[in-house]
Design a protein around this motif. Structure first.
Motif, mmCIF file in Angstrom:
data_model
loop_
_atom_site.group_PDB
_atom_site.id
_atom_site.type_symbol
_atom_site.label_atom_id
_atom_site.label_comp_id
_atom_site.label_asym_id
_atom_site.label_seq_id
_atom_site.Cartn_x
_atom_site.Cartn_y
_atom_site.Cartn_z
ATOM 1 N N VAL A 165 0.817 -1.218 0.000
ATOM 2 C CA VAL A 165 0.000 0.000 0.000
ATOM 3 C C VAL A 165 0.849 1.266 0.000
ATOM 4 O O VAL A 165 0.322 2.367 -0.214
ATOM 5 N N PHE A 166 2.150 1.126 0.206
ATOM 6 C CA PHE A 166 3.056 2.277 0.149
ATOM 7 C C PHE A 166 4.123 2.103 -0.928
ATOM 8 O O PHE A 166 5.160 2.766 -0.894
ATOM 9 N N GLY A 172 0.650 2.275 -4.905
ATOM 10 C CA GLY A 172 0.103 2.584 -3.592
ATOM 11 C C GLY A 172 0.070 4.068 -3.275
ATOM 12 O O GLY A 172 0.318 4.926 -4.114
ATOM 13 N N GLY A 173 -0.264 4.371 -2.019
ATOM 14 C CA GLY A 173 -0.296 5.745 -1.559
ATOM 15 C C GLY A 173 -1.669 6.216 -1.143
ATOM 16 O O GLY A 173 -2.693 5.572 -1.427
ATOM 17 N N ALA A 174 -1.700 7.351 -0.464
ATOM 18 C CA ALA A 174 -2.941 7.876 0.108
ATOM 19 C C ALA A 174 -3.963 8.267 -0.944
ATOM 20 O O ALA A 174 -5.159 8.001 -0.799
ATOM 21 N N LEU A 175 -3.514 8.909 -2.014
ATOM 22 C CA LEU A 175 -4.448 9.397 -3.029
ATOM 23 C C LEU A 175 -5.194 8.248 -3.695
ATOM 24 O O LEU A 175 -6.428 8.284 -3.826
ATOM 25 N N MET A 176 -4.460 7.203 -4.107
ATOM 26 C CA MET A 176 -5.088 6.094 -4.816
ATOM 27 C C MET A 176 -5.939 5.224 -3.893
ATOM 28 O O MET A 176 -6.961 4.667 -4.311
ATOM 29 N N ASP A 208 2.765 8.996 -1.880
ATOM 30 C CA ASP A 208 2.271 9.958 -0.899
ATOM 31 C C ASP A 208 1.744 9.296 0.364
ATOM 32 O O ASP A 208 1.028 8.300 0.314
ATOM 33 N N LEU A 209 2.100 9.891 1.504
ATOM 34 C CA LEU A 209 1.557 9.484 2.797
ATOM 35 C C LEU A 209 0.293 10.268 3.126
ATOM 36 O O LEU A 209 -0.629 9.757 3.753
ATOM 37 N N GLU A 225 -8.820 15.985 0.531
ATOM 38 C CA GLU A 225 -7.786 15.571 1.493
ATOM 39 C C GLU A 225 -7.724 14.047 1.532
ATOM 40 O O GLU A 225 -8.745 13.371 1.466
ATOM 41 N N ALA A 226 -6.497 13.522 1.651
ATOM 42 C CA ALA A 226 -6.309 12.071 1.771
ATOM 43 C C ALA A 226 -5.121 11.811 2.681
ATOM 44 O O ALA A 226 -4.143 12.577 2.668
ATOM 45 N N GLY A 227 -5.181 10.756 3.482
ATOM 46 C CA GLY A 227 -4.056 10.454 4.364
ATOM 47 C C GLY A 227 -4.064 9.019 4.840
ATOM 48 O O GLY A 227 -5.128 8.446 5.089
ATOM 49 N N LYS A 228 -2.848 8.448 4.952
ATOM 50 C CA LYS A 228 -2.701 7.098 5.492
ATOM 51 C C LYS A 228 -1.750 7.062 6.686
ATOM 52 O O LYS A 228 -1.544 6.002 7.283
ATOM 53 N N ASN A 229 -1.166 8.213 7.038
ATOM 54 C CA ASN A 229 -0.277 8.265 8.205
ATOM 55 C C ASN A 229 -0.919 9.001 9.372
ATOM 56 O O ASN A 229 -0.258 9.323 10.361
#
Length: 328
Positions: A165-166, A172-176, A208-209, A225-229
């Protein structure tokens, strides 16, 4: 009833199978995994299923539709093979890494007279039609849609590993992963934006995180806005000339409250299912059973607008995937 096969044995696949069975439109028949142990562990909950570790045998099996929930970068090639095998495909979001891949899937589905769907669950929520109806007599001034949730894979990333996912190799990343929900919300309500931007906190690989973007329409813009961290608890908002409509979220919408410019408060009656994947499962089964190409095409038009927008945002942030170099 549709004979359902699945690719991917994670929790989201269990969730879709539960929704599929609840919809009474499908019967899980087969599981594909590269690991027989994983396939057997997944199948324990569902009784007697056909288990496959051989890709060709799985595609040749007696199935009507296959749900694909593998890592992001594998979606395109697996979906293309499923369609070429004459089976319908339900592809977990994001169904592709690039807009070019989506064009190929649409052409492949048409050639083999089957249907392909992106499992973007919030696009199928009845709440959006209720919201559109409410906004009909109002001028849109802007909106905010966000989705940020601390990833269970963050400890692995912080320990120096690179979970799928990263990973740029796995798209991967927050946006996708999570940003696709607010982009779908904007496209569902307002259509395709004219252009888009995105700025992000990024890993050395460019993935992106966390990030913030803007979708530009004629006369207004939407903040994404998007975020995974990190986890955000902000609601979503739509700004109009008559007041502000506040939603509990941009996905699985359960409440919508309008505060007019003069302070009057109106609560909309929002229809929603407790199972967040039930409505999409019902819609896909209905489209397949009725051979409703027009409806399936409408969903693909929305998907194309979303993936064109995501690609524009990635370009702005210079997020690069391995898939960007391969569109075959």
């Amino acid at each position: 009833m549709l004979k359902l096969g699945i690719i991917g044995t994670s929790a989201i696949t269990h969730n879709f199978v539960t929704a599929a069975h609840e919809s009474q439109g499908y019967q899980l028949s087969a599981v594909f995994s590269r690991s027989l142990d994983k396939a057997e562990a997944f199948a324990k909950s569902y009784g007697n299923l056909s288990l496959f570790t051989d890709w060709a045998d799985f595609l040749a099996s007696d199935l009507d539709v296959i749900y694909i929930a593998s890592p992001n970068s594998l979606h395109f090639h697996q979906a293309k093979a499923v369609l070429e095998a004459g089976k319908h495909a339900i592809v977990e979001k994001p169904m592709v890494s690039t807009p070019a891949e989506l064009h190929i899937l649409k052409d492949t589905a048409a050639k083999h007279q089957v249907l392909v769907f992106e499992a973007a669950r919030n696009h199928h929520e009845p709440a959006f039609q209720q919201i559109r109806n409410f906004l009909t007599d109002k001028t849109i001034l802007g909106a905010y849609f966000g989705y940020a949730k601390y990833s269970s894979k963050m400890p692995e990333l912080l320990a120096g590993q690179t979970p799928n996912v990263f990973s740029a190799d796995f798209s991967g990343g927050a946006l996708m992963d999570l940003g696709i929900y607010p982009v779908y919300a904007a496209v569902t309500l307002f259509g395709k934006p004219q252009t888009a931007t995105y700025k992000a906190s990024q890993l050395p690989s460019s993935v992106d995180l966390r990030g913030s973007g803007q979708l530009f329409y004629d006369g207004f813009y939407v903040t994404i806005e998007a975020g995974k961290n990190m986890t955000s608890y902000f609601p979503s908002e739509i700004y109009t000339d008559q007041g502000t409509l506040t939603l509990n979220a941009c996905q699985h919408i359960q409440s919508a409250v309008f505060c007019s410019n003069d302070g009057q408060v109106t609560e909309l009656a929002i229809d929603f299912e407790v199972d967040t994947m039930l409505t999409e499962a019902q819609h896909f089964a209905q489209a397949i059973e009725r051979k409703d190409l027009e409806l399936a095409t409408d969903w693909l038009i929305a998907a194309q607008a979303v993936h064109d927008t995501l690609y524009t945002m990635r370009q702005d942030a210079q997020i690069q995937f391995k898939a960007d170099l391969d569109v075959n």
